[in-house]
Motif scaffolding. Sequence first.
Motif, short mmCIF file in Angstrom:
data_model
loop_
_atom_site.label_atom_id
_atom_site.label_comp_id
_atom_site.label_asym_id
_atom_site.label_seq_id
_atom_site.Cartn_x
_atom_site.Cartn_y
_atom_site.Cartn_z
N SER A 38 0.83 -1.21 0.00
CA SER A 38 0.00 0.00 0.00
C SER A 38 0.87 1.26 0.00
N GLN A 39 2.00 1.19 0.67
CA GLN A 39 2.91 2.34 0.68
C GLN A 39 3.51 2.56 -0.72
N VAL A 40 3.86 1.47 -1.40
CA VAL A 40 4.38 1.58 -2.77
C VAL A 40 3.29 2.13 -3.69
N ALA A 41 2.08 1.66 -3.52
CA ALA A 41 0.96 2.16 -4.33
C ALA A 41 0.74 3.65 -4.08
N GLN A 42 0.87 4.05 -2.81
CA GLN A 42 0.72 5.47 -2.48
C GLN A 42 1.83 6.28 -3.14
N TYR A 43 3.06 5.78 -3.10
CA TYR A 43 4.17 6.47 -3.76
C TYR A 43 3.93 6.57 -5.26
N GLN A 44 3.40 5.52 -5.87
CA GLN A 44 3.12 5.55 -7.30
C GLN A 44 2.04 6.58 -7.63
N ARG A 45 0.99 6.63 -6.82
CA ARG A 45 -0.06 7.63 -7.04
C ARG A 45 0.51 9.04 -6.89
N GLN A 46 1.33 9.24 -5.85
CA GLN A 46 1.93 10.55 -5.61
C GLN A 46 2.83 10.94 -6.78
N TYR A 47 3.60 9.98 -7.30
CA TYR A 47 4.47 10.23 -8.45
C TYR A 47 3.65 10.62 -9.68
N LYS A 48 2.58 9.87 -9.93
CA LYS A 48 1.74 10.17 -11.10
C LYS A 48 1.09 11.54 -10.97
N ASP A 49 0.63 11.88 -9.76
CA ASP A 49 0.03 13.20 -9.53
C ASP A 49 1.05 14.30 -9.76
N THR A 50 2.27 14.11 -9.25
CA THR A 50 3.31 15.11 -9.40
C THR A 50 3.68 15.29 -10.87
N VAL A 51 3.78 14.18 -11.60
CA VAL A 51 4.09 14.27 -13.03
C VAL A 51 2.98 14.99 -13.78
N ALA A 52 1.73 14.70 -13.43
CA ALA A 52 0.61 15.37 -14.08
C ALA A 52 0.62 16.87 -13.81
N LYS A 53 0.90 17.24 -12.55
CA LYS A 53 0.97 18.66 -12.20
C LYS A 53 2.11 19.34 -12.93
N ALA A 54 3.27 18.68 -13.03
CA ALA A 54 4.41 19.25 -13.73
C ALA A 54 4.11 19.43 -15.22
N LYS A 55 3.43 18.46 -15.81
CA LYS A 55 3.06 18.58 -17.22
C LYS A 55 2.10 19.75 -17.43
N GLU A 56 1.16 19.89 -16.54
CA GLU A 56 0.19 20.99 -16.65
C GLU A 56 0.89 22.34 -16.52
N GLN A 57 1.80 22.45 -15.55
CA GLN A 57 2.54 23.70 -15.37
C GLN A 57 3.42 23.99 -16.59
N ALA A 58 4.04 22.97 -17.15
CA ALA A 58 4.87 23.17 -18.34
C ALA A 58 4.02 23.61 -19.52
N LYS A 59 2.84 23.05 -19.64
CA LYS A 59 1.93 23.44 -20.73
C LYS A 59 1.49 24.89 -20.57
N GLN A 60 1.16 25.28 -19.34
CA GLN A 60 0.75 26.66 -19.10
C GLN A 60 1.89 27.63 -19.39
N ALA A 61 3.12 27.26 -18.98
CA ALA A 61 4.27 28.13 -19.25
C ALA A 61 4.52 28.23 -20.75
N ALA A 62 4.39 27.13 -21.47
CA ALA A 62 4.60 27.15 -22.92
C ALA A 62 3.54 28.01 -23.61
N ASP A 63 2.30 27.90 -23.15
CA ASP A 63 1.23 28.73 -23.73
C ASP A 63 1.48 30.21 -23.48
N ALA A 64 1.90 30.56 -22.28
CA ALA A 64 2.18 31.96 -21.96
C ALA A 64 3.36 32.47 -22.79
N THR A 65 4.38 31.64 -22.94
CA THR A 65 5.55 32.05 -23.74
C THR A 65 5.17 32.24 -25.19
#
Length: 127
Positions: A38-65
Amino acid sequence: MLAANRFCLVPSMGRIRTDAAEGLTSEVVRKAAQPRHSQVAQYQRQYKDTVAKAKEQAKQAADATAKTLSRGALFGALALMLGALAAFFAGKASAVNAPRSRDLADRMAARRQQAKAFLDRSWKLFG
């Protein structure tokens, strides 16, 4: 001994005890591993969420640029057109005074000839 032989057709008491011990051991291992899974699954979910947030932020920065760069290119093109227009009208305005500029060129040529004559005379006197 039959208990030591695992492939025996008739289970003996030793085999039943061994199977029970193996079942108990595997159950203990499964229960001990569950929190880790369950701890590994939690780490995987946290990793996927962080990657999704980073992708969204990168997309927003690219759009603004992209928006900023396109705006800058538009204003640059507009400034270039205004400069060309100003140069055109300045050229048209100076073309009206063309005879005056020819007179000025003639006067400058006459002055050059006078200066050359002066230098030639100076060289003859002092040279």
